[in-house]
Design a protein around this motif. Structure first.
Motif, PDB file in Angstrom:
ATOM      1  N   GLN A 155      11.777 -36.731  57.400  1.00 51.79           N
ATOM      2  CA  GLN A 155      11.230 -35.809  56.402  1.00 51.79           C
ATOM      3  C   GLN A 155      12.170 -35.629  55.213  1.00 51.79           C
ATOM      4  N   SER A 156      13.459 -35.737  55.464  1.00 54.10           N
ATOM      5  CA  SER A 156      14.404 -35.553  54.363  1.00 54.10           C
ATOM      6  C   SER A 156      14.306 -36.686  53.342  1.00 54.10           C
ATOM      7  N   GLN A 157      13.826 -37.843  53.773  1.00 55.51           N
ATOM      8  CA  GLN A 157      13.657 -38.959  52.845  1.00 55.51           C
ATOM      9  C   GLN A 157      12.402 -38.790  51.991  1.00 55.51           C
ATOM     10  N   LEU A 163      14.230 -34.202  45.374  1.00 55.54           N
ATOM     11  CA  LEU A 163      15.585 -33.718  45.160  1.00 55.54           C
ATOM     12  C   LEU A 163      15.546 -32.398  44.378  1.00 55.54           C
ATOM     13  N   PHE A 164      16.259 -31.419  44.828  1.00 53.41           N
ATOM     14  CA  PHE A 164      16.366 -30.092  44.214  1.00 53.41           C
ATOM     15  C   PHE A 164      15.010 -29.395  44.095  1.00 53.41           C
ATOM     16  N   GLU A 165      14.133 -29.623  45.028  1.00 52.37           N
ATOM     17  CA  GLU A 165      12.830 -28.977  44.975  1.00 52.37           C
ATOM     18  C   GLU A 165      13.007 -27.477  45.225  1.00 52.37           C
TER      19      GLU A 165
END
Length: 138
Positions: free
Chosen positions: A32-34, A38-40
Motif C-alpha cells: 500500500q505504501s507504494q 507522496l505528501f498526501e
C-alpha cells in the motif's frame, strides 16, 4: 558408449524435464505504501523556514568554495621547490657556504624576514615620539 550418444541422451533429458521459470519476486502483491501519493494530506505552501535555510546553504557553499579555493598549497612538491629556490638564492648571495642535511632553509629566520620586519618597525614607529596625550590634560 560414444560421446554423441551421451549428448543425445542429455538433450532429451533436458527437454523432457519440467522447466521452471523464476520470477524473482515479481508475483508478490504491491504494498500500500507504494500506491500512496507522496505528501498526501500535507500542504505544500511555504512555511517560512525554507528561505533562510536555502540562503544559509548558499552562503555556506560560497564560503566553503572560497576557503578551499584560496587554501595554501601544502604539497611536498611545492615545499621542495620553495626549499630548493631558497637554497639556490642563498648560495648566489653567499650566505650559504655548505648545505646541511636535515636543515630547513626556507624559514623566516634563515631568509631574513625578522630583520626586514625590525627595519619596518623602526621606520613606522618613532621610539622618541610620545603619543600619550593623557598627560597633556593635567
Amino acid at each position: 558408449m560414444n560421446s554423441t550418444h551421451l549428448l543425445r541422451r542429455l538433450r532429451s533429458v533436458r527437454l523432457s524435464s519440467k522447466i521452471t521459470r523464476r520470477n524473482f519476486g515479481a508475483g508478490q502483491p504491491e504494498s500500500q505504501s507504494q500506491q500512496a501519493r507522496l505528501f498526501e494530506g500535507h500542504s505544500t505552501a511555504p512555511e517560512g523556514w525554507e528561505g533562510p535555510i536555502y540562503a544559509t546553504y548558499a552562503a555556506a557553499t560560497v564560503v566553503i568554495t572560497l576557503a578551499l579555493g584560496f587554501s595554501p598549497d601544502t604539497s611536498i612538491n611545492t615545499w621542495a621547490s620553495n626549499e630548493a629556490r631558497v637554497r639556490l638564492q642563498m648560495k648566489a648571495d653567499g650566505t650559504l657556504e655548505k648545505e646541511e642535511f636535515g636543515v630547513h632553509y626556507n624559514t623566516p629566520e634563515k631568509i631574513g624576514f625578522f630583520a626586514e620586519w625590525d627595519k619596518f618597525q623602526m621606520k613606522a614607529a618613532n621610539p622618541e615620539e610620545d603619543d600619550d596625550d593623557d598627560d597633556d590634560d593635567d
